[in-house]
Design a protein around this motif. Structure first.
Motif, PDB file in Angstrom:
ATOM      1  N   ASN A  71      36.366  83.553  37.823  1.00  0.00           N
ATOM      2  CA  ASN A  71      36.180  82.715  39.008  1.00  0.00           C
ATOM      3  C   ASN A  71      34.708  82.688  39.415  1.00  0.00           C
ATOM      4  O   ASN A  71      34.155  81.628  39.728  1.00  0.00           O
ATOM      5  N   TRP A  72      34.069  83.847  39.403  1.00  0.00           N
ATOM      6  CA  TRP A  72      32.654  83.927  39.766  1.00  0.00           C
ATOM      7  C   TRP A  72      31.799  83.101  38.807  1.00  0.00           C
ATOM      8  O   TRP A  72      30.959  82.323  39.224  1.00  0.00           O
ATOM      9  N   PHE A  73      32.039  83.267  37.502  1.00  0.00           N
ATOM     10  CA  PHE A  73      31.295  82.494  36.510  1.00  0.00           C
ATOM     11  C   PHE A  73      31.510  80.995  36.714  1.00  0.00           C
ATOM     12  O   PHE A  73      30.566  80.214  36.654  1.00  0.00           O
ATOM     13  N   ASP A  74      32.757  80.599  36.930  1.00  0.00           N
ATOM     14  CA  ASP A  74      33.066  79.173  37.055  1.00  0.00           C
ATOM     15  C   ASP A  74      32.431  78.539  38.285  1.00  0.00           C
ATOM     16  O   ASP A  74      32.225  77.330  38.320  1.00  0.00           O
ATOM     17  N   ASN A  75      32.128  79.342  39.294  1.00  0.00           N
ATOM     18  CA  ASN A  75      31.569  78.801  40.527  1.00  0.00           C
ATOM     19  C   ASN A  75      30.052  78.938  40.628  1.00  0.00           C
ATOM     20  O   ASN A  75      29.472  78.564  41.643  1.00  0.00           O
ATOM     21  N   LEU A  76      29.423  79.454  39.593  1.00  0.00           N
ATOM     22  CA  LEU A  76      27.971  79.529  39.598  1.00  0.00           C
ATOM     23  C   LEU A  76      27.377  78.135  39.425  1.00  0.00           C
ATOM     24  O   LEU A  76      27.891  77.318  38.677  1.00  0.00           O
ATOM     25  N   ASP A  77      26.273  77.900  40.101  1.00  0.00           N
ATOM     26  CA  ASP A  77      25.562  76.637  39.984  1.00  0.00           C
ATOM     27  C   ASP A  77      24.928  76.537  38.599  1.00  0.00           C
ATOM     28  O   ASP A  77      24.487  77.545  38.034  1.00  0.00           O
ATOM     29  N   VAL A  78      24.865  75.348  38.067  1.00  0.00           N
ATOM     30  CA  VAL A  78      24.294  75.126  36.737  1.00  0.00           C
ATOM     31  C   VAL A  78      22.859  75.655  36.654  1.00  0.00           C
ATOM     32  O   VAL A  78      22.426  76.140  35.611  1.00  0.00           O
ATOM     33  N   ASP A  79      22.125  75.615  37.746  1.00  0.00           N
ATOM     34  CA  ASP A  79      20.748  76.118  37.735  1.00  0.00           C
ATOM     35  C   ASP A  79      20.685  77.618  37.471  1.00  0.00           C
ATOM     36  O   ASP A  79      19.694  78.116  36.945  1.00  0.00           O
ATOM     37  N   PHE A  80      21.722  78.353  37.837  1.00  0.00           N
ATOM     38  CA  PHE A  80      21.750  79.794  37.574  1.00  0.00           C
ATOM     39  C   PHE A  80      21.576  80.059  36.080  1.00  0.00           C
ATOM     40  O   PHE A  80      20.794  80.918  35.683  1.00  0.00           O
ATOM     41  N   PHE A  81      22.299  79.334  35.256  1.00  0.00           N
ATOM     42  CA  PHE A  81      22.229  79.534  33.805  1.00  0.00           C
ATOM     43  C   PHE A  81      20.903  79.029  33.243  1.00  0.00           C
ATOM     44  O   PHE A  81      20.304  79.660  32.379  1.00  0.00           O
ATOM     45  N   ARG A  82      20.446  77.892  33.733  1.00  0.00           N
ATOM     46  CA  ARG A  82      19.187  77.319  33.254  1.00  0.00           C
ATOM     47  C   ARG A  82      18.024  78.274  33.534  1.00  0.00           C
ATOM     48  O   ARG A  82      17.201  78.544  32.661  1.00  0.00           O
ATOM     49  N   VAL A  83      17.975  78.827  34.740  1.00  0.00           N
ATOM     50  CA  VAL A  83      16.904  79.756  35.106  1.00  0.00           C
ATOM     51  C   VAL A  83      16.951  80.994  34.217  1.00  0.00           C
ATOM     52  O   VAL A  83      15.932  81.458  33.715  1.00  0.00           O
ATOM     53  N   GLY A  84      18.147  81.534  34.001  1.00  0.00           N
ATOM     54  CA  GLY A  84      18.270  82.728  33.168  1.00  0.00           C
ATOM     55  C   GLY A  84      17.830  82.501  31.741  1.00  0.00           C
ATOM     56  O   GLY A  84      17.073  83.299  31.175  1.00  0.00           O
ATOM     57  N   ILE A  85      18.262  81.413  31.153  1.00  0.00           N
ATOM     58  CA  ILE A  85      17.902  81.130  29.764  1.00  0.00           C
ATOM     59  C   ILE A  85      16.430  80.768  29.654  1.00  0.00           C
ATOM     60  O   ILE A  85      15.727  81.234  28.759  1.00  0.00           O
ATOM     61  N   ASN A  86      15.927  79.960  30.587  1.00  0.00           N
ATOM     62  CA  ASN A  86      14.510  79.585  30.530  1.00  0.00           C
ATOM     63  C   ASN A  86      13.583  80.769  30.765  1.00  0.00           C
ATOM     64  O   ASN A  86      12.495  80.831  30.191  1.00  0.00           O
ATOM     65  N   SER A  87      13.989  81.722  31.588  1.00  0.00           N
ATOM     66  CA  SER A  87      13.127  82.880  31.822  1.00  0.00           C
ATOM     67  C   SER A  87      13.112  83.814  30.615  1.00  0.00           C
ATOM     68  O   SER A  87      12.208  84.640  30.488  1.00  0.00           O
ATOM     69  N   LEU A  88      14.077  83.668  29.733  1.00  0.00           N
ATOM     70  CA  LEU A  88      14.090  84.474  28.518  1.00  0.00           C
ATOM     71  C   LEU A  88      12.819  84.249  27.698  1.00  0.00           C
ATOM     72  O   LEU A  88      12.258  85.193  27.143  1.00  0.00           O
TER      73      LEU A  88
END
Length: 172
Positions: free
Chosen positions: A138-155
């Motif tokens: 549920n937590w994963f499904d409700n995360l904003d798309v920017d959360f994933f973009r920021v994490g991957i881009n900061s890699l």
């Protein structure tokens, strides 16, 4: 699920569940693959089977991405570095982001995901493991798309810092 005051979720609690709810997501947060039933472990054959399923999920959910090329980030664990896995990766032409030895701080889950997840789960006691897994999904499904973009881009910047430091720890 029962919400009660309790000790915050520990890193060990998260580590026990990490492999149960392992997900491959892209920079837009799209779940590409959700794997690993309870009681199963990862070896090279299982990892290659997972990569087969991931390739198919990318083909279905992100048409065209396979033609543009896939860059996969994984560490130097035995299933990832095994000959069978290396042959699979060469056959499909997937690029592997080099991972300096002993650099767990390069995993987006470690530097970007687990802090917010631990804060979210802090103070919640779960009656069953299934309740915990349900809350995680549920937590994963409700995360904003920017959360994933920021994490991957900061890699990318973290990876470059780590390479420049010859694999030493990257603080931020």
């Amino acid at each position: 699920m029962t919400h009660v005051k309790s000790d915050p979720v520990t890193q060990a609690d998260l580590a026990r569940q990490r492999s149960r709810v392992l997900q491959y997501r892209d920079a837009k947060g799209v779940i590409l693959l959700d794997i690993l039933p309870q009681g199963q472990c990862i070896n090279a054959a299982r990892y290659c089977s997972t990569l087969d399923r991931l390739k198919e999920a990318i083909r279905r959910k992100r048409p065209g991405l396979l033609r543009r090329g896939v860059v996969l980030q994984h560490d130097n664990a035995t299933p990832h570095s095994a000959n069978l896995t290396q042959q699979w990766l060469q056959r499909y032409g997937w690029e592997i982001l080099p991972h300096p030895a002993h650099s767990p701080d390069l995993a987006p889950s470690d530097f970007h995901l687990f802090g917010p997840l631990k804060r979210h789960l802090g103070g919640i006691a779960f009656e069953t493991e299934d309740d915990l897994i349900s809350e995680l999904r549920n937590w994963f499904d409700n995360l904003d798309v920017d959360f994933f973009r920021v994490g991957i881009n900061s890699l990318l910047s973290r990876w470059q810092k780590c390479v420049n430091l010859h694999g030493d720890y990257v603080e931020k």
